[in-house]
Scaffold this motif. Structure first.
Motif, PDB file in Angstrom:
ATOM      1  N   LEU A 167      37.103  45.065  30.101  1.00 25.16           N
ATOM      2  CA  LEU A 167      38.247  44.640  30.909  1.00 25.16           C
ATOM      3  C   LEU A 167      37.901  43.408  31.751  1.00 25.16           C
ATOM      4  N   PRO A 168      38.791  42.419  31.780  1.00 21.58           N
ATOM      5  CA  PRO A 168      38.647  41.323  32.752  1.00 21.58           C
ATOM      6  C   PRO A 168      39.209  41.775  34.098  1.00 21.58           C
ATOM      7  N   ASN A 169      39.253  40.859  35.068  1.00 22.66           N
ATOM      8  CA  ASN A 169      39.881  41.230  36.338  1.00 22.66           C
ATOM      9  C   ASN A 169      41.377  41.440  36.118  1.00 22.66           C
ATOM     10  N   LYS A 170      42.037  42.063  37.085  1.00 20.59           N
ATOM     11  CA  LYS A 170      43.417  42.469  36.876  1.00 20.59           C
ATOM     12  C   LYS A 170      44.349  41.283  36.659  1.00 20.59           C
ATOM     13  N   ALA A 171      44.090  40.160  37.357  1.00 17.40           N
ATOM     14  CA  ALA A 171      44.956  38.984  37.186  1.00 17.40           C
ATOM     15  C   ALA A 171      44.955  38.504  35.739  1.00 17.40           C
ATOM     16  N   GLU A 172      43.779  38.496  35.131  1.00 14.90           N
ATOM     17  CA  GLU A 172      43.697  38.072  33.728  1.00 14.90           C
ATOM     18  C   GLU A 172      44.328  39.113  32.819  1.00 14.90           C
ATOM     19  N   GLN A 173      44.138  40.378  33.153  1.00 11.93           N
ATOM     20  CA  GLN A 173      44.779  41.441  32.379  1.00 11.93           C
ATOM     21  C   GLN A 173      46.292  41.249  32.351  1.00 11.93           C
ATOM     22  N   ILE A 174      46.861  40.935  33.518  1.00 18.51           N
ATOM     23  CA  ILE A 174      48.315  40.778  33.614  1.00 18.51           C
ATOM     24  C   ILE A 174      48.797  39.638  32.729  1.00 18.51           C
ATOM     25  N   ARG A 175      48.083  38.518  32.725  1.00 22.97           N
ATOM     26  CA  ARG A 175      48.476  37.369  31.903  1.00 22.97           C
ATOM     27  C   ARG A 175      48.406  37.705  30.418  1.00 22.97           C
TER      28      ARG A 175
END
Length: 381
Positions: free
Chosen positions: A131-139
């Motif tokens: 998992l990447p950080n949540k901001a990258e997950q959202i994108r």
């Protein structure tokens, strides 16, 4: 660039399997809430078991173990006991991203059981994800959600066009015993003729005297069984190689091909029309050909033989137990409705345009699915 971190599913999600309620089909109260099982929506019911954004992962009964059923859903839903229900923890995981990540994991290796393979909750929650950080997950999650939205739109368009085509194949050709179609173009009022195929042409055989060693090479082609089965008008890209053989019957523009057998009576006697002349092209040995002596609009001929009334005749003539066959002599006894050539052209053009629209949207849909598959493979290792 921040490196992705390995986390177990249990570390980044909460599981809400305890809220699931299976309901037998005869006990469900009809409503607007999607009722989910292992492979997606099974019904629409009144009430709900979950409200929010969730990830559904098949527990048992998955219809495709290679492309395991995983989906992100939002809103009020009802889930039975054949799908696990997960929700990403707010501070560390995005549901859309997680659905993509889980779908790319090697779930098949975690399944237990025999014919009805099962994904135990413990195995699911112990699964490792990067998992990447949540901001990258959202994108990333939004990107795939947009792709899924486009895929859904094109699939809906295809379904609507196919339903329209099915309805028009029933209504734009006269039913048995009638000489007037239910729907027709303005300016046409004359009754249609009913004429037997055998009175308007003759039959010929497909390839004969061949062994499997004769195929797959050579400067000639033959129209395959699946080409005839799948296409009202023959697709000249769906041919296979064979050696030139002057003893075989070559096909030509305007010829009609019929399948002679199938596993179900509803699929016997499927037909397609040869759209153009082409040198050294034959017909496969599991079909027979029909060469009209009358002038037809070829698109009209292609679709009148796919019309509801004609297909019912073919189903009625099918004979067999485990495999169904049809006699070409019996097919030649069947009558088809024939309007004048001008009306034939109008009807044929209508169905040709409709079919081209279906093909166009299907190509776009296939391209979007390939793009999604490629991106998933590149983004999730």
């Amino acid at each position: 660039m921040i490196a992705w971190k390995q986390r177990k599913v249990r570390e980044v999600t909460d599981r809400y399997d305890n809220l699931r309620i299976p309901v037998a089909a005869n006990l469900r109260v009809s409503g607007t809430t999607p009722y989910y099982g292992a492979n997606g929506i099974q019904d629409y019911v009144d009430g709900y078991t979950h409200d929010g954004e969730f990830i559904l992962v098949a527990e048992d009964g998955a219809n495709d173990l290679k492309n395991y059923p995983v989906r992100c859903v939002k809103g009020r839903i009802w889930v039975n006991n054949h799908a696990h229900v997960l929700q990403g923890k707010y501070d560390s995981a995005d549901n859309k991203f997680l659905a993509c990540a889980i779908s790319q994991a090697d779930i098949e290796s975690l399944l237990v059981g025999g014919g009805r393979a099962k994904l135990n909750a413990e195995n699911l929650m112990d699964m490792n994800l990067l998992l990447p950080n949540k901001a990258e997950q959202i994108r990333i999650g939004k990107y795939f959600a947009q792709l899924d939205h486009l895929i859904t739109l094109h699939q809906r368009k295809i379904d609507k066009l196919k339903n329209l085509k099915k309805a028009m194949l029933e209504k734009m050709f006269p039913k048995k015993g009638s000489v007037i179609p239910e729907i027709r173009f303005n300016g046409f009022a004359n009754a249609w003729e009913q004429r037997k195929l055998g009175d308007m042409g003759s039959t010929f055989t497909g390839l004969s005297g061949k062994t499997k060693e004769d195929f797959g090479h050579g400067d000639a082609q033959f129209i395959t069984y699946m080409n005839v089965f799948s296409n009202p008008v023959a697709n000249l890209e769906m041919t296979e190689a064979v050696e030139i053989d002057a003893k075989q019957n070559s096909v030509k523009k305007g010829d009609v091909f019929f399948t002679t057998s199938s596993e179900t009576p509803e699929e016997v006697g499927m037909s397609c029309v040869m759209p153009e002349n082409k040198n050294n092209i034959y017909l496969n040995s599991f079909c027979f050909g029909y060469r009209p002596t009358e002038k037809f609009d070829l698109d009209y001929l292609a679709y009148v033989l796919r019309a509801d009334s004609f297909r019912k005749e073919m189903t009625f003539l099918a004979q067999g137990i485990s495999r169904y066959n049809i006699s070409k002599n019996k097919v030649m006894e069947v009558s088809i409705p024939i309007p004048n050539l001008e009306e034939q052209t109008m009807v044929g053009r209508y169905f040709s345009i409709l079919n081209n629209l279906i093909t166009l949207h299907q190509r776009k849909l296939d391209m979007l699915k390939k793009l999604k598959s490629a991106c998933l493979s590149e983004m999730f290792i």
